[in-house]
Design a protein around this motif. Structure first.
Motif, PDB file in Angstrom:
ATOM      1  N   ALA A   1      -3.171   4.904  -0.720  1.00 16.90           N
ATOM      2  CA  ALA A   1      -4.576   5.298  -0.764  1.00 16.90           C
ATOM      3  C   ALA A   1      -5.414   4.128  -1.158  1.00 16.90           C
ATOM      4  CB  ALA A   1      -4.618   6.293  -1.887  1.00 16.90           C
ATOM      5  N   LEU A   2      -6.295   3.517  -0.459  1.00 16.21           N
ATOM      6  CA  LEU A   2      -7.049   2.417  -0.717  1.00 16.21           C
ATOM      7  C   LEU A   2      -8.782   2.762  -1.537  1.00 16.21           C
ATOM      8  CD1 LEU A   2      -6.751   0.862   2.601  1.00 16.21           C
ATOM      9  CD2 LEU A   2      -5.572   0.416   0.512  1.00 16.21           C
ATOM     10  N   PHE A   3      -8.815   1.942  -2.509  1.00 13.97           N
ATOM     11  CA  PHE A   3     -10.051   1.939  -3.332  1.00 13.97           C
ATOM     12  C   PHE A   3     -11.189   1.764  -2.315  1.00 13.97           C
ATOM     13  CE2 PHE A   3      -7.233   1.916  -6.941  1.00 13.97           C
ATOM     14  CZ  PHE A   3      -7.825   2.939  -7.539  1.00 13.97           C
ATOM     15  N   LYS A   4     -12.364   2.407  -2.487  1.00 12.87           N
ATOM     16  CA  LYS A   4     -13.631   2.344  -1.590  1.00 12.87           C
ATOM     17  C   LYS A   4     -14.596   1.326  -2.203  1.00 12.87           C
ATOM     18  CE  LYS A   4     -13.492   6.929   0.427  1.00 12.87           C
ATOM     19  NZ  LYS A   4     -14.110   8.273   0.726  1.00 12.87           N
ATOM     20  N   HIS A   5     -14.341   0.989  -3.564  1.00 12.92           N
ATOM     21  CA  HIS A   5     -15.038   0.226  -4.068  1.00 12.92           C
ATOM     22  C   HIS A   5     -14.034  -0.637  -5.168  1.00 12.92           C
ATOM     23  CE1 HIS A   5     -18.357   2.764  -2.840  1.00 12.92           C
ATOM     24  NE2 HIS A   5     -17.745   3.783  -3.339  1.00 12.92           N
ATOM     25  N   PRO A   6     -14.811  -1.726  -5.699  1.00 13.43           N
ATOM     26  CA  PRO A   6     -14.061  -2.539  -6.321  1.00 13.43           C
ATOM     27  C   PRO A   6     -13.734  -1.774  -7.718  1.00 13.43           C
ATOM     28  CG  PRO A   6     -15.844  -3.996  -5.663  1.00 13.43           C
ATOM     29  CD  PRO A   6     -15.988  -2.630  -5.222  1.00 13.43           C
ATOM     30  N   ILE A   7     -12.753  -2.171  -8.365  1.00 19.29           N
ATOM     31  CA  ILE A   7     -12.337  -1.155  -9.617  1.00 19.29           C
ATOM     32  C   ILE A   7     -11.307  -2.293 -10.594  1.00 19.29           C
ATOM     33  CG2 ILE A   7     -10.223  -0.088  -8.624  1.00 19.29           C
ATOM     34  CD1 ILE A   7     -10.858   2.294 -10.526  1.00 19.29           C
ATOM     35  N   ASP A   8     -11.341  -2.084 -11.859  1.00 19.15           N
ATOM     36  CA  ASP A   8     -10.222  -2.716 -12.513  1.00 19.15           C
ATOM     37  C   ASP A   8      -9.069  -1.883 -12.412  1.00 19.15           C
ATOM     38  OD1 ASP A   8      -8.585  -4.034 -14.578  1.00 19.15           O
ATOM     39  OD2 ASP A   8     -10.539  -4.098 -16.057  1.00 19.15           O
ATOM     40  N   LEU A   9      -8.157  -2.258 -11.718  1.00 17.51           N
ATOM     41  CA  LEU A   9      -6.972  -1.393 -11.264  1.00 17.51           C
ATOM     42  C   LEU A   9      -6.243  -1.583 -12.383  1.00 17.51           C
ATOM     43  CD1 LEU A   9      -5.589   0.456  -9.460  1.00 17.51           C
ATOM     44  CD2 LEU A   9      -4.676  -1.418  -8.024  1.00 17.51           C
ATOM     45  N   LYS A  10      -5.811  -2.809 -12.957  1.00 14.52           N
ATOM     46  CA  LYS A  10      -4.842  -3.298 -14.193  1.00 14.52           C
ATOM     47  C   LYS A  10      -5.392  -2.221 -15.228  1.00 14.52           C
ATOM     48  CE  LYS A  10      -2.956  -6.701 -17.015  1.00 14.52           C
ATOM     49  NZ  LYS A  10      -2.788  -7.917 -17.569  1.00 14.52           N
TER      50      LYS A  10
ATOM     51  N   ASP B   1     -11.710  16.020  -4.493  1.00 14.84           N
ATOM     52  CA  ASP B   1     -12.682  15.484  -5.589  1.00 14.84           C
ATOM     53  C   ASP B   1     -12.428  14.020  -5.932  1.00 14.84           C
ATOM     54  OD1 ASP B   1      -9.915  16.210  -6.613  1.00 14.84           O
ATOM     55  OD2 ASP B   1     -10.570  16.595  -8.569  1.00 14.84           O
ATOM     56  N   LEU B   2     -11.161  13.309  -5.529  1.00 16.34           N
ATOM     57  CA  LEU B   2     -11.009  11.883  -5.511  1.00 16.34           C
ATOM     58  C   LEU B   2     -11.451  11.180  -4.356  1.00 16.34           C
ATOM     59  CD1 LEU B   2      -7.348  12.043  -7.043  1.00 16.34           C
ATOM     60  CD2 LEU B   2      -9.295  11.453  -8.021  1.00 16.34           C
ATOM     61  N   SER B   3     -12.117  11.755  -3.596  1.00 20.60           N
ATOM     62  CA  SER B   3     -12.672  11.019  -2.252  1.00 20.60           C
ATOM     63  C   SER B   3     -13.796  10.046  -2.474  1.00 20.60           C
ATOM     64  CB  SER B   3     -13.184  11.992  -1.249  1.00 20.60           C
ATOM     65  OG  SER B   3     -14.308  12.868  -1.559  1.00 20.60           O
ATOM     66  N   PRO B   4     -14.415  10.039  -3.703  1.00 24.11           N
ATOM     67  CA  PRO B   4     -15.569   9.294  -3.912  1.00 24.11           C
ATOM     68  C   PRO B   4     -14.953   7.652  -4.201  1.00 24.11           C
ATOM     69  CG  PRO B   4     -16.163  11.092  -5.123  1.00 24.11           C
ATOM     70  CD  PRO B   4     -14.868  11.447  -4.626  1.00 24.11           C
ATOM     71  N   TRP B   5     -13.702   7.830  -4.517  1.00 21.62           N
ATOM     72  CA  TRP B   5     -13.035   6.572  -5.019  1.00 21.62           C
ATOM     73  C   TRP B   5     -11.957   6.184  -4.073  1.00 21.62           C
ATOM     74  CZ3 TRP B   5     -13.674  10.869  -8.499  1.00 21.62           C
ATOM     75  CH2 TRP B   5     -14.537  10.328  -9.312  1.00 21.62           C
ATOM     76  N   LEU B   6     -11.279   7.193  -3.748  1.00 21.61           N
ATOM     77  CA  LEU B   6      -9.961   6.997  -2.807  1.00 21.61           C
ATOM     78  C   LEU B   6      -9.962   7.180  -1.397  1.00 21.61           C
ATOM     79  CD1 LEU B   6      -7.415   7.519  -5.692  1.00 21.61           C
ATOM     80  CD2 LEU B   6      -7.719   5.067  -4.596  1.00 21.61           C
ATOM     81  N   GLU B   7      -9.462   6.489  -0.316  1.00 19.02           N
ATOM     82  CA  GLU B   7      -9.290   6.949   0.971  1.00 19.02           C
ATOM     83  C   GLU B   7      -7.611   6.845   1.275  1.00 19.02           C
ATOM     84  OE1 GLU B   7     -10.779   5.826   5.463  1.00 19.02           O
ATOM     85  OE2 GLU B   7     -11.313   4.715   3.748  1.00 19.02           O
ATOM     86  N   ALA B   8      -7.104   7.915   1.588  1.00 18.63           N
ATOM     87  CA  ALA B   8      -5.708   7.858   2.002  1.00 18.63           C
ATOM     88  C   ALA B   8      -5.555   7.280   3.390  1.00 18.63           C
ATOM     89  CB  ALA B   8      -5.177   9.511   1.782  1.00 18.63           C
TER      90      ALA B   8
END
Length: 479
Positions: free
Chosen positions: A412-421, A394-401
């Motif tokens: 795990a890398l984010f697949k799309h830009p995100i405000d990580l802070k 269920d977290l695969s839309p955002w993250l790739e291990a």
């Protein structure tokens, strides 16, 4: 215990003692609440009449520096201390060096300062609940008995023979390292091993090649010794050997479990690295920080076991397999630098504390370390599987291990830009500790992702934590 008072000559004894006691109280050397010696004992110590001591105590009590407590004695009274202005860094001849050290960034978070959360994915930490405290207590009692038998002098700079032998056998069995007891030096953790090796190999301006992204404490340590640190990119096979600069003296790598991304270095890349080091006359530091925990695939050789030219210093730690507070690590040194590194260790530290050395030697020879590693491996394998299941689900839309076979963290890398802070801040509010990998990049462009350690988080806390992470990502998407 005697009070530190110095009497010069035999003139104005009362005045000398009065000034010293008052000055010690005003400077804070004698802290509020500290008990002063009885007048009889101080008189014997200084060779002054007891009446003179009593008169001085009375005067200081009248001036509110001391306070008497009936039946208990005389104590320093609480009052503000008068401190003289101390030199600032800018006043000193070494101001530039002091400021350079002060400006260094502290590379890893201190959980005790940041505060802990219930569900924490912090990397490099283990759970004390898994540690065999009873067995370790028994080994510590054995260590105390061994110390009682010693002559009470300083010990071996390179480490106790019993522990060096136990380490040599352990890493030969688990990692295929080729070494003798005499090749092993016991250190206060990996960081000291890196320090003493680099002291011998480097001089100001020497080029050091490090993985980028990589382990910041190693990079900063090399830079603090005046080296020119060059970040070398990594790909799916590990360090890009073709990008190691000419004139490099030292190469720092984590081939078994690249830190922080996690991929192992391929066999072909390892051979290429050894060849490149031979061309340069460079020393390679192989940091084997957590490879005891392997979950899939066939075992891989340590880089040191492939080294036929004596170029690899194999560095390991017990912070990951046991407890970070023990501060015990080791280095297996190539012959060319072995004697020099042993001397560097002696000059900077003399020797590592013998109490934990004796205890660890007993712990290892009794087979307790291997039992502990097997217990932890089973637990970590379950936690790793649970995290991967959620990252691939269920977290695969955002993250790739990133695929990894060892250790106890996953990147795990984010697949799309995100405000990580913002994500990290929101996660802490719901008792989830998340950590970015961006700070591990040096000269390469940072990639957005998470380092998810599973050494300290409890297995039953993983799914609730991942649920909260998913919900936060959904909320941020809606915004």
């Amino acid at each position: 215990m005697e009070l530190h008072v110095v009497i010069n000559g035999r003139k104005d004894l009362a005045g000398q003692l009065y000034k010293q006691l008052r000055g010690a109280i005003e400077s804070g050397r004698l802290a509020a609440g500290m008990q002063l010696p009885p007048t009889r004992l101080l008189a014997e110590q200084l060779g002054i009449s007891r009446k003179t001591i009593s008169d001085i105590y009375a005067q200081l009590t009248y001036e509110n520096f001391l306070i008497g407590r009936v039946g208990k004695g005389t104590y320093v009274n609480a009052r503000p201390s008068k401190f003289l202005r101390k030199q600032t860094a800018s006043d000193l001849a070494c101001a530039e060096t002091v400021n350079a050290w002060r400006s260094l960034h502290s590379p890893l978070p201190d959980p005790s300062l940041e505060g802990t959360v219930r569900r924490d994915f912090v990397g490099g930490a283990t759970s004390k609940g898994q540690f065999p405290h009873d067995e370790w207590r028994r080994c510590t009692q054995y260590a105390l008995r061994q110390m009682q038998k010693s002559v009470g002098f300083y010990s071996h700079p390179e480490g106790l023979p019993a522990l060096r032998s136990a380490i040599a056998q352990h890493i030969a069995f688990c990692r295929g390292v080729i070494c003798q007891d005499s090749d092993v030096v016991v250190c206060n953790g990996t960081q000291q091993a890196l320090d003493v090796i680099s002291r011998v190999v480097l001089e100001k301006g020497s080029i050091v090649a490090v993985e980028d992204p990589g382990y910041p404490p190693a990079r900063l340590l090399f830079a603090s010794q005046g080296a020119t640190v060059v970040g070398v990119p990594v790909d799916k096979e590990g360090l890009r050997v073709d990008l190691i600069p000419d004139q490099t003296r030292l190469i720092y790598v984590t081939p078994a479990h690249q830190f922080p991304l996690g991929m192992p270095m391929s066999h072909e890349r390892r051979l290429a690295l050894l060849q490149r080091a031979e061309e340069l006359g460079a020393i390679i530091i192989e940091d084997d920080y957590d490879s005891e925990f392997r979950y899939e695939g066939l075992p891989t050789d340590s880089l040191q076991s492939l080294d036929e030219r004596g170029l690899v210093a194999f560095v390991g730690t017990f912070s990951k397999t046991m407890l970070p507070e023990l501060r015990l690590g080791y280095a297996v040194l190539p012959p060319a630098i072995s004697e020099a590194v042993m001397k560097a260790k002696q000059f900077t530290d003399w020797h590592t504390s013998t109490l934990p050395q004796w205890a660890l030697a007993k712990f290892m020879t009794d087979g307790e370390l291997q039992k502990h590693i097997r217990r932890c491996h089973s637990i970590y394998a379950g936690r790793r599987e649970r995290i991967l299941s959620r990252l691939n689900g269920d977290l695969s839309p955002w993250l790739e291990a990133i695929h990894t076979t060892a250790g106890f963290h996953i990147a795990a890398l984010f697949k799309h830009p995100i405000d990580l802070k913002l994500l990290i801040e929101l996660a802490r509010k719901v008792e989830v500790g998340l950590y970015s990998i961006e700070g591990f990049f040096y000269q390469e462009t940072p990639r957005s992702g998470l380092l998810m350690g599973f050494g300290s988080i409890e297995t039953l806390d993983i799914d609730p934590a991942m649920d909260r992470l998913r919900d936060l990502l959904l909320q941020m998407d809606e915004r």
